[in-house]
Write an enzyme that holds these catalytic residues in place. Structure first.
Site, short mmCIF file in Angstrom:
data_model
loop_
_atom_site.label_atom_id
_atom_site.label_comp_id
_atom_site.label_asym_id
_atom_site.label_seq_id
_atom_site.Cartn_x
_atom_site.Cartn_y
_atom_site.Cartn_z
CG HIS A 128 -1.63 -24.93 2.53
ND1 HIS A 128 -2.65 -24.41 3.26
CD2 HIS A 128 -0.84 -25.58 3.42
CE1 HIS A 128 -2.49 -24.73 4.53
NE2 HIS A 128 -1.38 -25.44 4.66
CG HIS B 19 -6.79 -27.42 5.03
ND1 HIS B 19 -6.54 -26.82 3.82
CD2 HIS B 19 -6.44 -26.50 5.96
CE1 HIS B 19 -6.07 -25.59 4.02
NE2 HIS B 19 -6.01 -25.37 5.32
CG ASP C 254 -5.84 2.11 -1.73
OD1 ASP C 254 -6.35 0.98 -1.77
OD2 ASP C 254 -6.27 3.04 -1.03
CB ILE C 255 -5.93 -3.31 -4.25
CG1 ILE C 255 -6.23 -3.48 -2.77
CG2 ILE C 255 -4.61 -3.92 -4.58
CD1 ILE C 255 -6.16 -4.91 -2.33
NE ARG D 269 -4.00 1.41 2.38
CZ ARG D 269 -5.28 1.09 2.40
NH1 ARG D 269 -5.63 -0.16 2.47
NH2 ARG D 269 -6.19 2.03 2.37
CG ASP E 269 -8.73 -22.01 10.11
OD1 ASP E 269 -8.49 -21.31 9.11
OD2 ASP E 269 -7.84 -22.36 10.93
CD GLU F 291 -2.98 -26.07 12.94
OE1 GLU F 291 -2.10 -25.39 12.39
OE2 GLU F 291 -4.16 -25.69 13.03
CE LYS G 299 -8.74 -22.24 5.17
NZ LYS G 299 -7.81 -21.77 6.20
CE LYS H 181 0.11 -29.48 4.37
NZ LYS H 181 1.15 -28.84 5.15
C1 BG6 Z 1 -4.52 -22.79 7.44
C2 BG6 Z 1 -5.33 -22.43 8.66
O1 BG6 Z 1 -5.34 -22.95 6.32
O2 BG6 Z 1 -3.84 -24.01 7.69
C3 BG6 Z 1 -4.48 -22.33 9.88
O3 BG6 Z 1 -5.99 -21.18 8.42
C4 BG6 Z 1 -3.67 -23.58 10.07
O4 BG6 Z 1 -5.27 -22.06 11.05
C5 BG6 Z 1 -2.94 -23.95 8.78
O5 BG6 Z 1 -2.74 -23.37 11.12
C6 BG6 Z 1 -2.29 -25.32 8.90
O6 BG6 Z 1 -1.47 -25.54 7.78
P1 BG6 Z 1 -0.21 -26.51 7.89
O7 BG6 Z 1 0.26 -26.68 6.50
O8 BG6 Z 1 0.76 -25.82 8.80
O9 BG6 Z 1 -0.74 -27.77 8.52
#
Ligand code: BG6
Length: 485
Positions: free
Chosen positions: A175, A237, A88-89, A45, A232, A213, A145, A179
């Site tokens: 993501h 995932h 500034d988008i 920005r 989340d 986690e 996301k 993996k």
């Molecule tokens: C994200 C979540 O998508 O994935 C986070 O928003 C989470 O809350 C993360 O910690 C976990 O990703 P990874 O690859 O570290 O298991």
């Protein structure tokens, strides 16, 4: 090596860019995956942030790369690819012209617009790209996301992006699909004759997909408290992993074929509504506890709030109502501040139909296939074998173990690297189609509705444990237990 392309990184100074995207691009370059004529244009920005971007990026690499990955020589070679841009988008002012000049007007050169920004500004950003004439036939947009808060808001976001980009040029990232072991799961299933006959309700007792986690809120309190673990982690995932395990063999590995098989799984998920939600889902929230040698605060303390009913843990018993899977429970679990960081899929087979051994041989335990995504990546098959050197016929479980990090010396997977290079190469097999997002929300929405209608209170669990006791009881009801790593 990918052909040279341009990547405009909106949100260039943000957490995702500095922690994941810039390190992934550096890795790609260092490993020979990025052409030296590629240009990476992180958008900030403020002008002073754009001017200081090289310093910021270098610091981010030093902080976020793994030990030994950063070196001055590679940085010197990589840094000329980077150039901060200030704009500034949300304002269509003359600052966009700087970006336009940098991009030039070669319609053949691939342009990736990576929106590492909140979804609320996707619309204005795409609109300005369009008004300024920056979207050409080889332009693709990459989005992350959270794609919405429920089916309705996800649809609004997707419709907004669709005003400017056709579906085939929209790359929605999960993501987890980048993996290495997740892709290996597909290779395991669809390039070995061994598993297909052993991949259904006749042979499989149940399946566990668990992402635990140890981290807590990580400075994302505002976002997380509005979101919770179901939105989340499960909506994206966990359901994506479930799709890859449960889907039928696609006709080919094309994006279209893979996605249509995944959608069938999502549509066959048995809906959880009303009291079925209470019976099949455990919701939890952590309180202070010991994690390793450290005493960590509870969720409310981290949040600095007197109360919140947001879940930081969820365990679900799901079913897929189709020919292959009927009767097989799929247990999904995820939580913050749990005892260990681990993402694992466990396929628990049925017991042999009859044991031919004397009781002294011990129990004939069922086989188990364990696919670990992190912290290390491995695929393990637990089999029964004779105990070595035993004079009597004693049985014991042994492991057939393929450890990717031990087998491949230089094995350094990076989901973002893989996904960005795929987007540049126009390979969308590992990205999510709009219909998948909609189908996943259609399953998740009634669960959230039920929690809201019943003012559901999460069950408390101590940080550093495997979640609330009720999560163990959920499995025990069917004679199962979690395989904690
Ligand atoms: C994200 C979540 O998508 O994935 C986070 O928003 C989470 O809350 C993360 O910690 C976990 O990703 P990874 O690859 O570290 O298991």
């Amino acid at each position: 090596m990918a052909k040279a392309f341009d990547m405009v990184l909106f949100g260039g100074g943000g957490d995702l860019s500095l922690r994941k995207l810039i390190p992934a691009l550096y890795r790609a370059y260092k490993e020979g995956g990025l052409n030296k004529d590629t240009r990476i244009l992180p958008v900030c920005r403020k002008q002073e942030d754009a001017d200081a971007y090289l310093k910021t990026a270098q610091q981010a690499l030093k902080t976020h790369l793994r030990d030994g990955e950063y070196d001055e020589k590679s940085w010197k070679a990589f840094s000329p690819l980077l150039r901060g841009v200030a704009l500034d988008i949300s304002k269509p002012d003359e600052k966009w012209d700087v970006l336009a000049d940098l991009l030039g007007n070669d319609p053949k050169r691939v342009r990736l617009f990576y929106l590492a920004i909140p979804p609320a500004v996707f619309g204005p950003c795409c609109e300005n790209l369009s008004v300024k004439g920056l979207i050409h036939e080889n332009s693709r947009v990459v989005v992350e996301k959270p794609l919405g808060y429920n089916a309705k808001t996800a649809d609004e976001i997707n419709s907004k992006i669709a005003e400017f980009f056709p579906e085939e040029n929209i790359f929605r990232i999960d993501h987890y699909l980048g993996k290495e072991t997740v892709q290996n799961l597909l290779a395991l299933r669809f390039s070995n004759v061994l598993f297909e006959h052993l991949w259904d309700a006749k042979t499989i007792d149940h399946i566990q997909i668990s992402i635990s986690e140890t981290v807590g809120l990580e400075g994302r309190a505002g976002f997380y408290d509005d979101t919770g673990a179901l939105r989340d982690m499960v909506q994206n995932h966990l359901l994506q992993l479930l799709c890859l395990i449960a889907m039928e063999s696609p006709n080919s590995m094309s994006a279209r074929n893979i996605r249509s098989e995944k959608i069938k799984v999502l549509e066959a998920l048995r809906p959880l509504t009303d009291e079925k939600v209470d019976e099949n889902i455990v919701r939890g929230q952590y309180v202070a506890g010991g994690l390793g040698k450290e005493l960590v605060p509870g969720y409310l303390e981290e949040l600095k709030a007197a109360n919140s009913t947001t879940e930081t843990f969820v365990a679900i018993r799901a079913h897929i109502d189709n020919w292959r899977w009927t009767g097989v429970p799929f247990y999904l679990r995820t939580g913050k501040r749990m005892e260990k960081r681990c993402a694992e899929i466990v396929i628990q087979y049925k017991k042999v139909s009859h044991s031919v051994y004397q009781p002294e041989a011990g129990e004939v335990l069922p086989n188990r296939l364990v696919i670990r995504l992190q912290p290390e990546e491995s695929i393990k098959m637990v089999l029964m074998a004779k105990k070595m050197d035993s004079l009597t016929m004693e049985l014991q479980p042994v492991e057939l173990n393929l450890s990717l990090s031990e087998t491949y010396d230089s094995f350094k997977s990076d989901a973002y690297k893989r996904l960005m290079l795929d987007a540049a190469a126009n390979n969308s097999a590992l990205f999510i189609h709009r219909d998948e997002v909609a189908a996943a929300w259609a399953w998740v929405d009634p669960i959230i509705d039920r929690w809201r209608e019943t003012s559901n209170q999460p069950q408390l669990y101590r940080a550093g444990t495997w979640g609330p006791q009720a999560s163990n009881e959920l499995l025990a009801e069917s004679g199962h237990h979690w395989f904690n790593p």
